[in-house]
Motif scaffolding. Structure first.
Motif, short mmCIF file in Angstrom:
data_model
loop_
_atom_site.label_atom_id
_atom_site.label_comp_id
_atom_site.label_asym_id
_atom_site.label_seq_id
_atom_site.Cartn_x
_atom_site.Cartn_y
_atom_site.Cartn_z
N LEU B 22 0.73 -1.33 0.10
CA LEU B 22 -0.02 -0.02 0.07
C LEU B 22 0.85 1.14 0.07
O LEU B 22 0.69 2.24 -0.69
N ASP B 60 -2.29 -6.21 -9.40
CA ASP B 60 -3.16 -7.37 -9.02
C ASP B 60 -3.05 -7.74 -7.70
O ASP B 60 -4.07 -8.03 -7.03
N HIS B 61 -2.02 -7.22 -6.92
CA HIS B 61 -1.70 -7.42 -5.45
C HIS B 61 -2.78 -6.90 -4.93
O HIS B 61 -3.54 -7.01 -3.72
N THR B 63 -5.63 -5.69 -6.02
CA THR B 63 -6.99 -6.25 -6.29
C THR B 63 -7.22 -7.29 -5.33
O THR B 63 -8.18 -7.23 -4.71
N VAL B 64 -6.21 -8.23 -4.96
CA VAL B 64 -6.28 -9.18 -4.10
C VAL B 64 -6.56 -8.57 -2.49
O VAL B 64 -7.41 -8.90 -1.93
N LEU B 65 -5.97 -7.46 -2.13
CA LEU B 65 -6.20 -6.96 -1.00
C LEU B 65 -7.69 -6.07 -1.03
O LEU B 65 -8.03 -5.81 0.20
N GLY B 66 -8.33 -5.87 -2.07
CA GLY B 66 -9.67 -5.10 -2.08
C GLY B 66 -9.49 -3.55 -2.38
O GLY B 66 -10.59 -3.06 -2.24
N PHE B 67 -8.33 -3.24 -2.92
CA PHE B 67 -8.05 -1.79 -3.15
C PHE B 67 -8.52 -1.38 -4.60
O PHE B 67 -8.78 -0.11 -5.03
N LYS B 70 -10.45 -5.70 -11.00
CA LYS B 70 -10.00 -6.00 -12.32
C LYS B 70 -11.18 -6.49 -13.12
O LYS B 70 -11.73 -7.46 -12.70
N PRO B 79 -15.09 2.20 -4.81
CA PRO B 79 -15.34 3.35 -4.11
C PRO B 79 -14.47 3.88 -3.12
O PRO B 79 -14.34 5.21 -2.81
N ASP B 80 -14.22 3.03 -2.20
CA ASP B 80 -13.55 3.64 -0.93
C ASP B 80 -11.98 3.87 -1.30
O ASP B 80 -11.57 5.24 -0.96
N PHE B 84 -10.70 7.82 -0.79
CA PHE B 84 -9.59 8.30 -0.04
C PHE B 84 -8.18 8.02 -0.37
O PHE B 84 -7.45 8.64 0.23
N LEU B 85 -8.02 7.51 -1.71
CA LEU B 85 -6.74 7.17 -2.02
C LEU B 85 -6.30 7.94 -3.30
O LEU B 85 -5.06 7.94 -3.85
#
Lengths: 334, 334
Positions: B22, B60-61, B63-67, B70, B79-80, B84-85
């Motif tokens: 992150l 890809d990573h 995406t796996v973490l949910g940020f 894909k 949306p999060d 915020f990012l």
């Protein structure tokens, strides 16, 4: 639709503190202390040679994380912690942090942005695939407890309706448990283990401890360079290909193919993401470890592995999920 | 009953890698790049000045973490993450890592076992409570976006049926947003902000930007040592007490009590765990941060805070959960 939430962001940001808390507890052997019945912070502190205040705060934190339960001022292990984090348990996994939190791995993750910019590790001389990298001795020692289950599963994947295997080649043998599992199942099988010299000491110790030393021989050096002969019935290529780019993988697979007798089998153990490369999580997420620790490694899909194996001369490559590991096995006919 | 699982153990062990992934994405401004419509790894890589291979693996990573999500080979923000990012969002929180992943905090968590043994930080000279510690300028700058909501909530907690507050003391003001919120709500209120000199520069900048500079005065130095006078209607003590042991907290609260006019109110913002000290998670877990970064700080229960406040002369201490922060507010009558 609910409002956006920064929860995942902060949970991920604080991840390093959760890792550090767990690491600290293992260093103090706090789970063993609590498991022995030192239920209060004061008792556990006395057992661990630590301050009561520090142990109270860490035990509360571990309770928040789900590793302990608390009743009044008394702590106890969860069933998972009792099984895996109490040193007296035969399934103790605390030693795996010697690899998973090793300086080389932690260092590699200090600058993910740099690895993304470059497209590979920033560590000197090839990262963890440099000759004789000390991390592989750590890996062999620390990760052994994780490998007993998968080793048994791999043996089961090689059919026994053919004559039982006599000659087994274990490439990048590490702890040696995969080859040793074949030697134990097939009393006339002989194992040839290839790895760096320091790693082979661990493998030989394990072969001796598990009673197969006289059928266990070793060749020290790079799997790409050593002469390992030919006529093998089984070649094991476990946790190896992901360290290299596809062309290098194919070169290795060609060498493996030439080492096998007609009808021989290669058994490859790999983190194999689905074609989407983002599932399942453990296999897909692993790719970042290779980005940060190697020049060109990756987690390959089955289609990619099947292609590499096919071009190296293998036929009938079949993919097998394992119960005891996030990796999958590919059995290939020479 | 199901078999024990090492899942929580490994998830926690790998936490540092999730944090690092992150952090890397924020350093590359990858979320902004994807948010702008650079949907493929190649497009985002060009935008970020990085390798396509590296961006593909990191996306890809993430995406796996949910940020990220894909679809085929195209990535998009959740949306999060969009809220915020993506740096273009008014609610952007990426800058908070300047504090949460600051070298001082990361360093403090390198040796949790040592902190537990000692019962406090191993950092020199009092850890983060050392005079003029640079982390507080970072905190003031980086955490500001988190504080707007709680600052509004704090203003709402002070009743307006009494005459509106004229003199507000903001102790360890940091970014200054708490005191500034009072100045903005009450046009005749004057704020006195106390903090280290470097931190007060940030607070003064914010007071000017938010249009209350002429009613904003500052006193540089330790809150324990400076003379801040008396007759205040409101004293704000936000994110302060948890850095100190109970005796030191009581000493500060006595000084605050003496600064207040009759009928004046202290508003304390704190991480307040329940009496069990293991819930709610964000407040209870915070205690470990104090163990690792200060000599004797802690997260105090309401009973403990109520006791300290009472012994310092306060009456009617009431606890108020906040919607916009894991901390709670305690309003106390002088």
């Amino acid at each position: 639709m609910s409002d956006p939430s920064p929860e995942l962001f902060f949970e991920t940001v604080w991840g390093y503190q959760r890792t550090a808390a767990l690491k600290g507890a293992l260093e103090l052997d706090l789970f063993t202390a609590v498991g022995e019945g030192n239920a209060t912070a004061a008792a556990a502190a006395a057992r661990c040679g630590a301050s009561t205040r520090g142990v109270r705060i860490l035990c509360d934190h571990l309770t928040v994380l789900g590793f302990l339960v608390k009743d009044g001022d008394r702590y106890a292990l969860t069933p998972d912690s009792a099984a895996f984090l109490d040193r007296r348990s035969p399934a103790y996994l605390g030693g795996t942090v010697e690899f998973t939190l090793s300086p080389a791995l932690e260092e590699a993750f200090r600058d993910v942005a740099g690895a993304v910019r470059r497209g590979g590790t920033g560590a000197a001389a090839g990262g963890t695939v440099a000759p004789d990298h000390p991390i592989w001795v750590r890996f062999a020692r620390a990760m052994m407890p994780m490998m007993r289950g998968p080793a048994e599963e791999l043996v089961n994947l090689v059919p026994v309706d053919s004559p039982p295997p006599r000659r087994v080649l274990d490439i990048a043998a590490g702890h040696g448990l995969f080859g040793i599992a074949f030697a134990r199942r097939y009393p006339r099988a002989e194992v040839t283990a290839v790895d760096w010299a320091g790693v082979l000491e661990v493998a030989r110790d394990n072969a001796a401890a598990l009673g197969v030393a006289e059928r266990y021989r070793t060749i020290a050096g790079s799997a790409f360079d050593v002469e390992w002969g030919a006529g093998y019935d089984v070649a094991l290529l476990t946790n190896f290909l992901h360290h290299f780019d596809p062309a290098t993988c194919e070169r290795m697979l060609g060498k493996v193919h030439r080492a096998l007798a007609p009808g021989g089998r290669a058994v490859t153990l790999e983190f194999v993401p689905n074609a989407d490369r983002v599932s399942p999580a453990p296999a897909a997420g692993f790719s970042l470890v290779m980005l940060c620790t190697t020049p060109a490694g990756d987690a390959y899909t089955f289609a990619e592995l099947d292609g590499m194996l096919g071009r190296a001369g293998f036929t009938r490559n079949t993919l097998h999920p394992l119960a005891a590991a996030p990796q999958q096995a590919i059995v290939s006919l020479a």
